[in-house]
Motif scaffolding. Structure first.
Motif, PDB file in Angstrom:
ATOM      1  N   MET A 158       0.823  -1.204   0.000  1.00  0.00           N
ATOM      2  CA  MET A 158       0.000   0.000   0.000  1.00  0.00           C
ATOM      3  C   MET A 158       0.861   1.259   0.000  1.00  0.00           C
ATOM      4  SD  MET A 158      -1.447   0.221   3.901  1.00  0.00           S
ATOM      5  CE  MET A 158      -0.343   0.177   5.320  1.00  0.00           C
ATOM      6  N   CYS A 159       2.026   1.195   0.653  1.00  0.00           N
ATOM      7  CA  CYS A 159       2.927   2.341   0.663  1.00  0.00           C
ATOM      8  C   CYS A 159       3.584   2.528  -0.700  1.00  0.00           C
ATOM      9  CB  CYS A 159       4.003   2.161   1.736  1.00  0.00           C
ATOM     10  SG  CYS A 159       3.363   2.016   3.411  1.00  0.00           S
ATOM     11  N   VAL A 160       3.977   1.419  -1.307  1.00  0.00           N
ATOM     12  CA  VAL A 160       4.611   1.474  -2.624  1.00  0.00           C
ATOM     13  C   VAL A 160       3.639   2.043  -3.653  1.00  0.00           C
ATOM     14  CG1 VAL A 160       5.637   0.112  -4.471  1.00  0.00           C
ATOM     15  CG2 VAL A 160       6.170  -0.430  -2.079  1.00  0.00           C
ATOM     16  N   LEU A 161       2.399   1.572  -3.633  1.00  0.00           N
ATOM     17  CA  LEU A 161       1.396   2.085  -4.563  1.00  0.00           C
ATOM     18  C   LEU A 161       1.127   3.560  -4.322  1.00  0.00           C
ATOM     19  CD1 LEU A 161      -1.224  -0.818  -4.795  1.00  0.00           C
ATOM     20  CD2 LEU A 161       0.374  -0.052  -6.548  1.00  0.00           C
ATOM     21  N   GLY A 162       1.047   3.952  -3.052  1.00  0.00           N
ATOM     22  CA  GLY A 162       0.831   5.360  -2.726  1.00  0.00           C
ATOM     23  C   GLY A 162       1.957   6.234  -3.222  1.00  0.00           C
ATOM     24  N   ALA A 163       3.182   5.723  -3.124  1.00  0.00           N
ATOM     25  CA  ALA A 163       4.341   6.485  -3.582  1.00  0.00           C
ATOM     26  C   ALA A 163       4.328   6.665  -5.097  1.00  0.00           C
ATOM     27  CB  ALA A 163       5.627   5.775  -3.146  1.00  0.00           C
ATOM     28  N   PHE A 164       3.902   5.640  -5.818  1.00  0.00           N
ATOM     29  CA  PHE A 164       3.918   5.706  -7.278  1.00  0.00           C
ATOM     30  C   PHE A 164       2.710   6.435  -7.857  1.00  0.00           C
ATOM     31  CE2 PHE A 164       7.113   2.299  -7.000  1.00  0.00           C
ATOM     32  CZ  PHE A 164       8.009   2.755  -7.958  1.00  0.00           C
ATOM     33  N   PHE A 165       1.531   6.225  -7.286  1.00  0.00           N
ATOM     34  CA  PHE A 165       0.323   6.821  -7.844  1.00  0.00           C
ATOM     35  C   PHE A 165       0.009   8.190  -7.249  1.00  0.00           C
ATOM     36  CE2 PHE A 165      -0.448   2.352  -8.941  1.00  0.00           C
ATOM     37  CZ  PHE A 165      -0.863   2.484 -10.259  1.00  0.00           C
ATOM     38  N   GLY A 166       0.485   8.461  -6.048  1.00  0.00           N
ATOM     39  CA  GLY A 166       0.200   9.739  -5.410  1.00  0.00           C
ATOM     40  C   GLY A 166       0.634  10.956  -6.200  1.00  0.00           C
ATOM     41  N   PRO A 167       1.831  10.932  -6.799  1.00  0.00           N
ATOM     42  CA  PRO A 167       2.310  12.128  -7.502  1.00  0.00           C
ATOM     43  C   PRO A 167       1.418  12.606  -8.644  1.00  0.00           C
ATOM     44  CG  PRO A 167       4.137  10.657  -7.057  1.00  0.00           C
ATOM     45  CD  PRO A 167       2.885   9.918  -6.672  1.00  0.00           C
ATOM     46  N   VAL A 168       0.568  11.739  -9.200  1.00  0.00           N
ATOM     47  CA  VAL A 168      -0.295  12.175 -10.306  1.00  0.00           C
ATOM     48  C   VAL A 168      -1.305  13.200  -9.830  1.00  0.00           C
ATOM     49  CG1 VAL A 168      -0.027   9.964 -11.480  1.00  0.00           C
ATOM     50  CG2 VAL A 168      -2.015  10.341 -10.014  1.00  0.00           C
ATOM     51  N   ARG A 169      -1.515  13.300  -8.533  1.00  0.00           N
ATOM     52  CA  ARG A 169      -2.472  14.262  -7.975  1.00  0.00           C
ATOM     53  C   ARG A 169      -1.808  15.576  -7.560  1.00  0.00           C
ATOM     54  NH1 ARG A 169      -7.385  11.844  -6.734  1.00  0.00           N
ATOM     55  NH2 ARG A 169      -7.415   9.573  -6.978  1.00  0.00           N
ATOM     56  N   LEU A 170      -0.511  15.664  -7.735  1.00  0.00           N
ATOM     57  CA  LEU A 170       0.184  16.894  -7.381  1.00  0.00           C
ATOM     58  C   LEU A 170      -0.046  17.976  -8.435  1.00  0.00           C
ATOM     59  CD1 LEU A 170       3.653  15.458  -6.257  1.00  0.00           C
ATOM     60  CD2 LEU A 170       1.809  16.253  -4.771  1.00  0.00           C
ATOM     61  N   GLY A 171      -0.103  19.218  -7.984  1.00  0.00           N
ATOM     62  CA  GLY A 171      -0.196  20.336  -8.914  1.00  0.00           C
ATOM     63  C   GLY A 171       1.164  20.613  -9.531  1.00  0.00           C
ATOM     64  N   PRO A 172       1.224  21.498 -10.531  1.00  0.00           N
ATOM     65  CA  PRO A 172       2.486  21.789 -11.231  1.00  0.00           C
ATOM     66  C   PRO A 172       3.607  22.259 -10.305  1.00  0.00           C
ATOM     67  CG  PRO A 172       0.622  22.704 -12.422  1.00  0.00           C
ATOM     68  CD  PRO A 172       0.088  22.226 -11.109  1.00  0.00           C
ATOM     69  N   LYS A 173       3.279  23.134  -9.352  1.00  0.00           N
ATOM     70  CA  LYS A 173       4.301  23.668  -8.441  1.00  0.00           C
ATOM     71  C   LYS A 173       4.875  22.560  -7.561  1.00  0.00           C
ATOM     72  CE  LYS A 173       4.995  27.126  -4.800  1.00  0.00           C
ATOM     73  NZ  LYS A 173       4.338  28.199  -3.996  1.00  0.00           N
ATOM     74  N   HIS A 174       4.006  21.751  -6.984  1.00  0.00           N
ATOM     75  CA  HIS A 174       4.463  20.670  -6.112  1.00  0.00           C
ATOM     76  C   HIS A 174       5.165  19.573  -6.906  1.00  0.00           C
ATOM     77  CE1 HIS A 174       1.854  21.364  -2.246  1.00  0.00           C
ATOM     78  NE2 HIS A 174       2.905  22.159  -2.316  1.00  0.00           N
ATOM     79  N   THR A 175       4.727  19.345  -8.127  1.00  0.00           N
ATOM     80  CA  THR A 175       5.377  18.330  -8.959  1.00  0.00           C
ATOM     81  C   THR A 175       6.823  18.700  -9.227  1.00  0.00           C
ATOM     82  OG1 THR A 175       3.303  17.687 -10.035  1.00  0.00           O
ATOM     83  CG2 THR A 175       5.345  17.150 -11.190  1.00  0.00           C
ATOM     84  N   ALA A 176       7.059  19.964  -9.546  1.00  0.00           N
ATOM     85  CA  ALA A 176       8.421  20.422  -9.809  1.00  0.00           C
ATOM     86  C   ALA A 176       9.294  20.276  -8.570  1.00  0.00           C
ATOM     87  CB  ALA A 176       8.394  21.872 -10.279  1.00  0.00           C
ATOM     88  N   LYS A 177       8.766  20.658  -7.422  1.00  0.00           N
ATOM     89  CA  LYS A 177       9.540  20.544  -6.180  1.00  0.00           C
ATOM     90  C   LYS A 177       9.757  19.084  -5.807  1.00  0.00           C
ATOM     91  CE  LYS A 177       9.887  22.458  -1.556  1.00  0.00           C
ATOM     92  NZ  LYS A 177       9.336  23.408  -0.579  1.00  0.00           N
ATOM     93  N   TYR A 178       8.759  18.280  -6.051  1.00  0.00           N
ATOM     94  CA  TYR A 178       8.844  16.844  -5.771  1.00  0.00           C
ATOM     95  C   TYR A 178       9.973  16.196  -6.561  1.00  0.00           C
ATOM     96  CZ  TYR A 178       7.467  11.922  -6.420  1.00  0.00           C
ATOM     97  OH  TYR A 178       7.455  10.557  -6.522  1.00  0.00           O
ATOM     98  N   LEU A 179      10.033  16.464  -7.846  1.00  0.00           N
ATOM     99  CA  LEU A 179      11.044  15.840  -8.704  1.00  0.00           C
ATOM    100  C   LEU A 179      12.437  16.403  -8.444  1.00  0.00           C
ATOM    101  CD1 LEU A 179       9.054  15.709 -12.058  1.00  0.00           C
ATOM    102  CD2 LEU A 179       9.565  13.799 -10.525  1.00  0.00           C
ATOM    103  N   ARG A 180      12.505  17.687  -8.137  1.00  0.00           N
ATOM    104  CA  ARG A 180      13.811  18.338  -8.005  1.00  0.00           C
ATOM    105  C   ARG A 180      14.423  18.152  -6.617  1.00  0.00           C
ATOM    106  NH1 ARG A 180      15.083  23.616  -6.513  1.00  0.00           N
ATOM    107  NH2 ARG A 180      12.853  24.097  -6.478  1.00  0.00           N
TER     108      ARG A 180
END
Length: 228
Positions: free
Chosen positions: A161-183
């Motif tokens: 459940m943690c692995v799935l949350g880690a992989f699928f959760g980011p699709v719900r991030l907005g553009p600003k958070h996505t950039a910070k998440y990846l960087r």
């Protein structure tokens, strides 16, 4: 099968498989369904829980936790005491976290579908230290914070459940958070999860008084990224 503990709901393999599929689909469709996430975690987590058990048994503090089986709720933790601790201590930060997000340690769902008393306790312990994981990692309760914590838990524990949350959760991030998440956030949490001590081997209740910065250093936690 007889009930092994008070909240146990005995199920066979077919029943568990159906529960796992149904709860997994519901969890992806609606991540706010903590009831479905809990069922999915219990019906798919046996191998990961056994791995966590093995890691705890060989660690002195983890083994002590398994023997004593502490629980975290308002009957066992003096929240007034935590509130009175100096600013910057683990206990005070945890108290502030609960107040800020209007949380209570009593809110965690009971374990029901795990057919082993010790593994059931390990799942319970995992749930009860989830908020302390947020506090120790310096992660807020927002989508980016939750995804970050799920990466940490997925790497350290291997729970599906943690692995799935880690992989699928980011699709719900907005553009600003996505950039910070990846960087920033993703590289930081992957390094931190791999090099830090397993949180399942941490008797958090014995460390309330410690300055959280000192506590993080003891656990080999890298300095969190800028405020999320």
């Amino acid at each position: 099968m007889d009930r092994l503990y008070g909240t146990h709901k005995p199920t066979n393999l077919i029943q568990k498989s159906l529960l796992a599929v149904g709860s997994g689909l519901m969890s992806i469709a609606d991540p706010s369904r903590d009831d479905m996430i809990s069922i999915f975690g219990e019906t798919t987590g046996t191998l990961a829980l056994k791995y966590m058990q093995e890691q705890m048994v060989v660690d002195p503090e983890g083994d002590r936790i398994l023997k004593e089986r502490p629980v975290i709720n308002t009957k066992t933790v003096n929240l007034d005491y935590l509130k009175s601790l100096p600013t910057g201590t683990l206990g005070k930060e945890y108290s502030n976290f609960l107040t800020k997000y209007n949380l209570t340690p009593d809110a965690r769902r009971p374990v029901s579908f795990i057919d082993d008393t010790e593994l059931a306790y390990i799942m319970r312990r995992y749930r009860e230290i989830h908020d302390l994981t947020h506090v120790t990692l310096g992660m807020p309760i927002n989508m980016l914070g939750e995804v970050t914590v799920k990466w940490f838990e997925g790497i350290q524990y291997g729970l599906p459940m943690c692995v799935l949350g880690a992989f699928f959760g980011p699709v719900r991030l907005g553009p600003k958070h996505t950039a910070k998440y990846l960087r920033l956030t993703l590289p930081w949490i992957v390094r931190t999860a791999r090099q830090s001590r397993s949180f399942m081997n941490v008797y958090f209740e014995k460390h309330w008084h410690k300055p959280i910065q000192e506590f993080r250093r003891e656990l080999n936690i890298l300095e969190p990224p800028p405020k999320i």
